[in-house]
Design an enzyme around this catalytic site. Structure first.
Site, short mmCIF file in Angstrom:
data_model
loop_
_atom_site.label_atom_id
_atom_site.label_comp_id
_atom_site.label_asym_id
_atom_site.label_seq_id
_atom_site.Cartn_x
_atom_site.Cartn_y
_atom_site.Cartn_z
N HIS A 72 0.96 -1.17 -0.12
CA HIS A 72 -0.10 0.11 0.07
C HIS A 72 0.97 1.32 -0.08
O HIS A 72 1.95 1.22 0.54
CB HIS A 72 -1.04 0.08 1.20
CG HIS A 72 -0.15 -0.06 2.47
ND1 HIS A 72 0.00 1.08 3.16
CD2 HIS A 72 0.07 -1.21 3.48
CE1 HIS A 72 0.53 0.82 4.47
NE2 HIS A 72 0.73 -0.31 4.45
N ASP A 74 -0.66 4.16 0.86
CA ASP A 74 -1.44 5.20 1.85
C ASP A 74 -0.52 5.14 2.92
O ASP A 74 -0.08 4.05 3.46
CB ASP A 74 -2.79 4.93 1.60
CG ASP A 74 -3.36 3.46 2.38
OD1 ASP A 74 -2.57 2.70 2.06
OD2 ASP A 74 -3.95 3.65 3.32
N ASP A 105 6.51 1.94 6.53
CA ASP A 105 5.02 1.33 6.66
C ASP A 105 4.29 2.05 5.46
O ASP A 105 3.65 3.04 5.59
CB ASP A 105 4.45 1.27 7.75
CG ASP A 105 3.12 0.90 7.88
OD1 ASP A 105 2.68 -0.08 7.08
OD2 ASP A 105 2.24 0.90 8.96
N GLU A 139 -5.13 0.70 2.89
CA GLU A 139 -4.68 -0.32 3.80
C GLU A 139 -4.76 0.36 5.09
O GLU A 139 -5.13 -0.12 6.14
CB GLU A 139 -3.28 -1.18 3.38
CG GLU A 139 -3.05 -2.25 4.32
CD GLU A 139 -2.47 -1.74 5.88
OE1 GLU A 139 -2.30 -2.86 6.69
OE2 GLU A 139 -1.94 -0.65 6.10
N GLU A 140 -4.42 1.62 5.29
CA GLU A 140 -4.57 2.18 6.51
C GLU A 140 -5.78 2.90 6.90
O GLU A 140 -6.07 3.35 8.07
CB GLU A 140 -3.61 3.47 6.54
CG GLU A 140 -1.99 3.10 6.42
CD GLU A 140 -1.48 2.33 7.64
OE1 GLU A 140 -2.24 2.21 8.57
OE2 GLU A 140 -0.13 1.97 7.53
N GLU A 168 4.94 -5.54 4.02
CA GLU A 168 4.91 -5.09 5.34
C GLU A 168 6.19 -5.03 6.27
O GLU A 168 6.82 -6.07 5.90
CB GLU A 168 3.77 -5.54 6.22
CG GLU A 168 2.32 -5.21 5.60
CD GLU A 168 1.89 -4.03 6.15
OE1 GLU A 168 2.66 -2.92 6.48
OE2 GLU A 168 0.75 -3.56 5.43
N HIS A 365 4.30 4.56 12.08
CA HIS A 365 3.34 5.35 12.58
C HIS A 365 3.98 6.51 13.86
O HIS A 365 3.10 6.99 14.52
CB HIS A 365 1.97 4.54 13.32
CG HIS A 365 1.59 3.79 12.28
ND1 HIS A 365 0.05 3.17 12.42
CD2 HIS A 365 1.64 3.16 11.15
CE1 HIS A 365 -0.19 2.61 11.56
NE2 HIS A 365 0.67 2.39 10.48
#
EC number: 3.5.1.18
Length: 393
Positions: A72, A74, A105, A139-140, A168, A365
């Site tokens: 992903h 995003d 990520d 995905e997020e 990931e 994150h």
């Protein structure tokens, strides 16, 4: 140069693709893939009550074996950008680290895989099979208009895969620590117990729902749901909120609620686990230790969202080829793990065997999310070795 993972990642980070915005990330990826010979398709999905999400599917080659790389572009919000030592979407390099939201990520994994493919093509020519990338921008977010629909769309148009790597960040401490070969399932519910509001000094005129809620919640925790399996830890249920919505200290509330989340192993299916939880709550609702002389508790149980299924990949060719590539490049034999939360691998596992391997996830994150330049080079090397071995099988 597309074979440079640092340049690839910097280009992706500079697209502020906070979910579900694309912000040019898939355009940037398309510009990397088309010169390598990939046929790129862009697909947008939408659903009532959700935002439209852009997705990408690209394929190189027409024969098998067919390898999919999924991921992903995003990212989660940066938060207070003033707290970052380097702007979160500037892709600045400092002391051997590349800073930016999505660095690990998981734009970093995508950047490394593209670089690995470029190097493989340069060294070996066209692969003895096919390579595809299945990339989402959801995905997020709620994961409604992304991988789940994209893999279904690709399958319906005739795409079939022999294996998949999801990029990931799987490594806890150093590159080569861990490959994810499965994931626990996840499901959530909210229990609401109804009572009768009244004065705290006259409890016989009321029915305190908290007195029923306590043994009902206890029943979800004790006894334990299972003791784990060969590949999975014990199923874990966590009570995440308890609320009565009552600001007054001398009022017995009319209702009390609690929410919980369960991460479950392959002892259960979503259906069998729901049945067990419902059985426990029904039995505990009749417990009158804290409510002597009362009828069984009046309650409702609402299951939230879609449960995520548990799965375990058993394809030894895929697992061993990746584990061997990791060991060849790092000298470390990776742990085969099913720990952690859910990922988009849960949508892919019904179409082909799937494993997960990417960067070290310690800063994902977080403020100052960052990746070592040496890790980008090493992951690219792992993916390149994997491609050589996969297409030689």
């Amino acid at each position: 140069m597309t074979d440079n993972p640092v340049e690839n990642l910097a280009a992706l980070i500079r697209c502020a693709s906070v979910t579900p915005r694309d912000a040019g990330a898939l355009d940037s990826l398309t510009a990397m893939l088309e010169p390598l010979g990939f046929a790129v398709e862009r697909i947008a999905f939408a659903e009532d009550g959700t935002e439209t999400v852009d997705n990408l599917y690209a394929r190189l080659g027409k024969s098998g074996p067919h390898l999919m790389f999924a991921g992903h572009t995003d990212v989660v919000p940066a938060g207070n950008e003033a707290d970052w030592s380097h702007p979160p979407f500037a892709a600045q390099i400092d002391s051997g680290m590349l800073f930016g939201r999505g660095a690990v990520d998981m734009k970093g994994g995508i950047a490394c895989f593209v670089a690995a493919v470029a190097r493989h093509l340069k060294s070996n020519g066209a692969p003895a099979g096919s390579i595809s990338l299945l990339i989402t921008g959801d995905e997020e977010g709620p994961a409604i208009n992304g991988t789940r629909k994209l893999v279904e769309w690709a399958s319906q148009k005739g795409e079939q895969w022999d294996g998949c790597i999801v990029g990931e960040p799987t490594n806890p401490n150093v590159l080569g620590d861990m490959i994810k070969i499965g994931r626990r399932g996840s499901m959530s519910g909210t229990l609401t117990v109804n009572g009768t509001q009244g004065h705290a000094a006259y409890p016989h005129l009321a029915d305190n729902p908290v007195r029923a809620l306590i043994p009902m919640l206890e029943s979800l925790i004790d006894p334990e749901l299972d003791s784990g399996t060969n590949r999975f830890p014990p199923t874990n249920l966590e009570i995440t909120t308890v609320d009565v919505g009552n600001p007054a200290l001398n009022v017995i509330p009319a209702k009390a609620s609690a929410s919980f989340n369960v991460r479950f192993n392959d002892t259960w299916t979503a259906e069998s686990l729901r049945a067990e939880i419902e059985r426990r709550l029904a039995e505990a609702g009749r417990d009158d230790r804290l409510r002597p002389g009362r009828d069984a508790a009046d309650y409702t149980l609402v299951w939230r969202d879609r449960p995520s299924p548990v799965f375990l990949t058993r394809d030894e060719t895929l697992i061993e080829t990746l584990a061997g590539a990791v060991e060849a490049r790092t000298g470390r034999r990776p742990e085969l793990s099913t720990t952690g939360g859910t990922s988009d691998a849960r949508f892919i596992k019904d179409y082909c065997p799937v494993v997960e391997f990417g960067l070290v996830g310690q800063t994902m994150h977080m403020v100052d999310e960052r990746v070592a330049l040496t890790d980008l080079e090493e992951l690219t090397g792992i993916y390149e070795t994997f491609l050589q071995r996969w297409f030689a099988v």
